[in-house]
Design an enzyme around this catalytic site. Structure first.
Site, mmCIF file in Angstrom:
data_model
loop_
_atom_site.group_PDB
_atom_site.id
_atom_site.type_symbol
_atom_site.label_atom_id
_atom_site.label_comp_id
_atom_site.label_asym_id
_atom_site.label_seq_id
_atom_site.Cartn_x
_atom_site.Cartn_y
_atom_site.Cartn_z
ATOM 1 N N GLY A 94 -0.959 2.597 7.079
ATOM 2 C CA GLY A 94 -1.121 1.757 8.349
ATOM 3 C C GLY A 94 -0.626 0.135 8.075
ATOM 4 O O GLY A 94 -1.193 -0.534 8.912
ATOM 5 N N LYS A 95 0.258 -0.018 7.331
ATOM 6 C CA LYS A 95 0.829 -1.258 7.053
ATOM 7 C C LYS A 95 1.568 -1.819 8.594
ATOM 8 O O LYS A 95 1.233 -2.615 9.108
ATOM 9 C CB LYS A 95 1.802 -1.355 6.009
ATOM 10 C CG LYS A 95 1.116 -1.108 4.791
ATOM 11 C CD LYS A 95 2.113 -1.224 3.518
ATOM 12 C CE LYS A 95 3.215 -0.075 3.518
ATOM 13 N NZ LYS A 95 2.685 1.029 3.343
ATOM 14 N N PRO A 102 2.275 4.969 1.284
ATOM 15 C CA PRO A 102 2.933 5.434 2.455
ATOM 16 C C PRO A 102 1.981 5.905 3.446
ATOM 17 O O PRO A 102 1.138 6.568 2.946
ATOM 18 C CB PRO A 102 4.098 6.392 2.256
ATOM 19 C CG PRO A 102 4.408 5.904 0.849
ATOM 20 C CD PRO A 102 3.474 5.471 0.482
ATOM 21 N N GLY A 103 1.744 5.503 4.717
ATOM 22 C CA GLY A 103 0.913 6.024 5.735
ATOM 23 C C GLY A 103 -0.407 5.573 5.831
ATOM 24 O O GLY A 103 -1.251 6.016 6.537
ATOM 25 N N GLY A 137 0.877 -1.226 -0.010
ATOM 26 C CA GLY A 137 -0.035 -0.002 -0.069
ATOM 27 C C GLY A 137 0.862 1.203 0.126
ATOM 28 O O GLY A 137 2.078 1.263 0.213
ATOM 29 N N HIS A 192 -9.737 31.275 -11.128
ATOM 30 C CA HIS A 192 -9.982 29.938 -10.745
ATOM 31 C C HIS A 192 -11.316 29.792 -10.114
ATOM 32 O O HIS A 192 -12.119 28.629 -10.513
ATOM 33 C CB HIS A 192 -8.775 29.362 -9.703
ATOM 34 C CG HIS A 192 -7.692 29.301 -10.453
ATOM 35 N ND1 HIS A 192 -7.464 28.387 -11.322
ATOM 36 C CD2 HIS A 192 -6.415 29.885 -9.839
ATOM 37 C CE1 HIS A 192 -6.225 28.167 -11.563
ATOM 38 N NE2 HIS A 192 -5.334 29.243 -10.947
ATOM 39 N N GLU A 239 -6.569 33.957 -8.551
ATOM 40 C CA GLU A 239 -7.326 33.064 -7.610
ATOM 41 C C GLU A 239 -8.943 33.296 -7.956
ATOM 42 O O GLU A 239 -9.568 32.524 -8.100
ATOM 43 C CB GLU A 239 -6.764 33.256 -6.393
ATOM 44 C CG GLU A 239 -5.505 33.048 -5.924
ATOM 45 C CD GLU A 239 -5.009 31.587 -6.374
ATOM 46 O OE1 GLU A 239 -5.867 30.758 -6.253
ATOM 47 O OE2 GLU A 239 -3.940 31.484 -6.464
#
EC number: 3.4.24.-
Length: 813
Positions: free
Chosen positions: A372-373, A369-370, A367, A596, A593
């Site tokens: 929850g492995k 990174p981050g 999975g 956008h 901005e």
């Protein structure tokens, strides 16, 4: 510096104090009867007890003989540790009696302490030999330092006077005061003189400087010396001088040739060798503490170079207070169910064996990174009642050849000894890369040997049941095929980024640890809708940042405003209000901005705007617009085209309203280029290219299509981007006044939310038939979930074509 090291080494243990201040009857340290091996600790202490007392008395007698006073010694040795060393008073004990008088506070005494004290005495008696050797190791350097100091004093205060041969001839030889001469090492002539001439007359007595050294076996005292060039010339000159003064040849001064060894000169000659040996010993001791072996959390201390082949295993502590359970893991229910099967099999193997099932040899947690492995592996360690051994993939790699395979063997050997057990290898891609990549030798050979040993241990002739191997990686594509086959890693458990329900569960876990002004469920629902694409580590970071911001503002509880600031901090970076920006640049950013925001407001398939700001954040962003995208697994051609137009809204606003363009749209153009190339060359949306897909590969030197096809792709991408920009410019010109109003509001307030845009632009002309993430953010999604469940019809799930869920889109200037 020498005295400081000396004092600290001598004051290291209580046993050395008796050695330093010993004396009396026990000071006979050179007694041959006491040089036998000690039988216990007391005998060892008694044997070495009077050594430094003897040196202290010897130094005192030496000082008295040289006429030194106590004041001279105190000025010479002003170091307090040296004064404490030569003092006859016993130093204070290093315990609590120095802080609490005996009458005011007494240390509690109980049977347990007495038993432990008795046990410690027993251990000391059992390890008397080790303590004895340690004492001598600690005393070796101080004794050498004392010997060097004493030799310096003896050399510095030489008693003899150097004279020339003429002075020897005129003052000593002619006066008849020379008793005999010793020539040392054919270089120095040592003159031994009488107190009176040989004729026993005392008229011309020469007084030497101080008391001389009596000669051994002869008369006279050694008071003078001079250097000789060679033995032959010295003998000729001495003979001529004695004949000149009329000395009979039978009465010539006797000359003796002696060979002497000056120990300090020999020591200086061997000093480089001794220094090299000392450096090697020091390096070996450092290597004992820093190389290989068991160490770190859960390992044994004192690892040495001979234990470098042992793996640095971390064992899960069953009695730890900070254990993690499966209930503490959320957002990956399917993966959690897969892992729990391993735990259930190890706890109840008979249930599965009766059905003829075999436990899988291993499972690979895959999975981003981050996700929850490692946390899932920690929960496995907390839930399982079997030994859990964890190690990192990089721990197998070392500078020495053969260390990696040795550590793999040691790891599985320990796991089999405590079977049934679980092994967790984190970041296995450090040793599990595919073999033969690049065709180079060297470091790859050691890594491949480690991988081969791992393959054999997992599924080879010596494989035994009862050991389950879990591993984690975020690069499964680079792992060796033999490692992924059934029989080694039977299962590949994919842990993706959580969806909105998973984020809700993860937020509830972390929000329970924070002091809130509402229930955790009130925030978890809204924050889950606000953070699409966030992994578990990102969610934990958001909660922690919100608590830190609340503490920074002296808040009693954490509110929604703190969470908004935390999300902005995680997405956009650190807020920099003090950055110096000119008025022209600030106005350009505001119109950019605003373009956008207006473009996204009037495009049907654009994501709803959450807020827009011109506050600088991070290292390059002078402003950004934050959207709340829906987590769509499939994207249509129209949706991607509208998103392209929305991304080009900033550049179009600069051109239409300001009349000039700037470099602020560089990030927008990069996103547009990547998005359009994916539509043309990957998704097959172009009629000219056809139904072909050329996904980006790691090998960028060769392309799977011809140069002509590449030119067609480039031309098609340029045409598509031109159409999108033309449509965006027309949209901005149509709503030019509204773009200017929003830009002026941004210059005034710096931050605008969707409610502010609604007042200027009105309600959005397009409404979705489904509940969006923005709607969930505003009012929660529990009720909408219940309604959708009633009206839902089971359909066949659509297989994902590899399109990841969209993350919050930040459009920096």
């Amino acid at each position: 510096m020498i005295f400081s090291k000396l004092g600290s080494s001598l004051a290291r243990s209580s046993r050395s104090k008796g050695f330093v201040y010993g004396g009396g009857v026990r000071s006979a340290v050179f007694n041959q009867g006491r040089l036998r091996a000690p039988q216990n600790l007391e005998a060892a202490v008694n044997q070495v007890d009077g050594g430094l007392g003897f040196l202290r008395r010897h130094f005192a007698s030496f000082a008295a003989r040289k006429g030194l006073e106590a004041g001279d010694l105190s000025r010479a040795f002003a170091n307090p540790r040296l004064r404490r060393f030569f003092s006859s008073q016993t130093p204070k004990k290093k315990n609590y009696e120095n802080y609490y008088p005996k009458d005011s506070k007494k240390a509690p005494k109980n049977e347990q302490k007495s038993e432990s004290r008795d046990g410690s005495k027993k251990n000391e008696n059992e390890n008397a030999g080790d303590a004895f050797s340690n004492e001598y190791q600690n005393m070796l350097i101080p004794l050498m330092a004392i010997a060097l100091i004493l030799s310096t004093f003896s050399l510095g205060s030489r008693e003899q006077q150097q004279i020339s041969f003429q002075e020897f001839k005129n003052k000593l030889l002619e006066a008849g005061l020379v008793d005999h001469i010793d020539v040392s090492n054919k270089e120095v002539a040592k003159v031994y003189v009488r107190s009176s001439p040989k004729s026993q007359t005392t008229e011309e007595v020469v007084q030497g400087p101080g008391n001389g050294v009596p000669a051994k076996g002869r008369g006279g005292q050694y008071k003078y010396y001079f250097n000789i060039g060679s033995v032959e010339s010295f003998e000729e000159k001495l003979e001529e001088a004695q004949e000149a003064i009329g000395v009979n040849s039978h009465d010539f001064v006797p000359v003796t040739y002696v060979s002497e060894t000056i120990w300090y000169q020999e020591l200086l000659r061997f000093a480089p060798t001794l220094l090299l040996v000392a450096t090697l010993i020091f390096g070996a001791r450092r290597m004992q503490g820093g190389l290989g072996g068991l160490g770190g959390p859960g390992g044994k201390a004192g690892r040495g170079i001979f234990n470098i082949g042992k793996a640095q295993i971390t064992r899960a502590d069953k009695n730890s207070k900070n254990k993690i359970y499966f209930k503490d893991v959320a957002g990956c229910e399917e993966a959690k169910q897969e892992i729990m099967e391993f735990v259930h099999f190890l706890q109840n193997p008979k249930k599965y064996e009766d059905l003829g099932a075999k436990i899988p040899k291993g499972a690979l947690l895959v999975g981003p990174p981050g996700t929850g492995k490692t946390l899932l592996a920690k929960a496995t360690a907390g839930e399982s009642a079997v030994p859990f051994l964890s190690i990192s993939g990089s721990d197998f790699m070392e500078m020495f050849v053969g260390v990696g395979p040795s550590r793999v063997r040691n790891l599985f050997q320990e796991a089999r000894q405590c079977a049934p057990s679980i092994i967790f290898i984190d970041e296995i891609d450090a040793i599990g890369r595919a073999r033969g990549r690049g065709g180079f030798s060297g470091g790859n050979d050691e890594r491949e040997s480690t991988l081969n040993q791992l393959l054999v241990e997992m599924d080879g002739f010596g494989t035994t049941a009862g050991v389950v191997v879990l591993a984690g990686t975020n690069r499964p594509d680079i792992l060796d095929k033999a490692l992924l086959r059934p029989g080694r890693f039977d299962r590949q458990i994919t842990i993706d980024k959580p969806d909105i329900k998973g984020r809700d569960q993860i937020f509830q876990i972390y929000l329970k640890k924070i002091k809130l002004d509402h229930e955790p469920s009130y925030y978890s629902q809204r924050l889950a809708a606000l953070t699409p694409g966030f992994a578990g580590a990102d969610i934990a970071n958001v909660c922690n940042e919100a608590a830190l911001i609340a503490a920074r503002h002296e808040g009693a509880t954490v509110t929604m405003a703190h969470f908004d600031s935390a999300i902005d901090r995680v997405i956009g970076g650190l807020e920099k209000k003090n950055r110096v920006i000119s008025k022209l640049e600030r106005r350009t950013v505001a119109y950019h901005e605003s373009g956008h925001a207006v473009a996204g407001w009037f495009l049907e398939h654009a994501e709803p705007l959450l807020k827009v700001t011109i506050v600088p954040r991070g290292t390059a962003a002078l402003g950004f617009a934050q959207y709340v995208p829906n987590e769509n697994l499939l994207m249509t051609k129209e949706q991607l085209f509208d998103m392209t137009c929305m991304t080009l809204g900033g550049r179009a606003a600069e051109q239409v309203l300001i009349g000039r363009i700037s470099t602020g749209a560089q990030n927008d153009l990069e996103k547009v280029t990547k998005m359009t190339y994916a539509q043309v060359a990957v998704y097959g949306f172009s009629d000219k290219i056809g139904l072909l897909s050329f996904p980006q590969r790691e090998d960028e030197f060769s392309k799977p299509y011809s140069n002509r096809t590449g030119a067609m792709i480039d031309e098609e991408v340029r045409e598509w981007v031109g159409k999108a920009y033309k449509r965006t410019v027309e949209l901005i010109e149509e709503h030019k006044e509204q773009v200017a109003q929003i830009a002026e509001l941004l210059l005034e307030k710096e931050v605008l939310h969707q409610d502010d845009l609604t007042k200027v632009l009105g309600e959005r002309p397009f409404k979705s038939g489904e509940t969006t993430n923005y709607d969930r953010f505003k009012s929660g999604f529990e009720e909408s979930e219940k309604e959708s469940q009633k009206e839902s019809v089971p359909v066949k799930p659509v297989e994902d074509d590899g399109i990841p869920p969209l993350e919050p889109q930040v459009v920096p200037t």
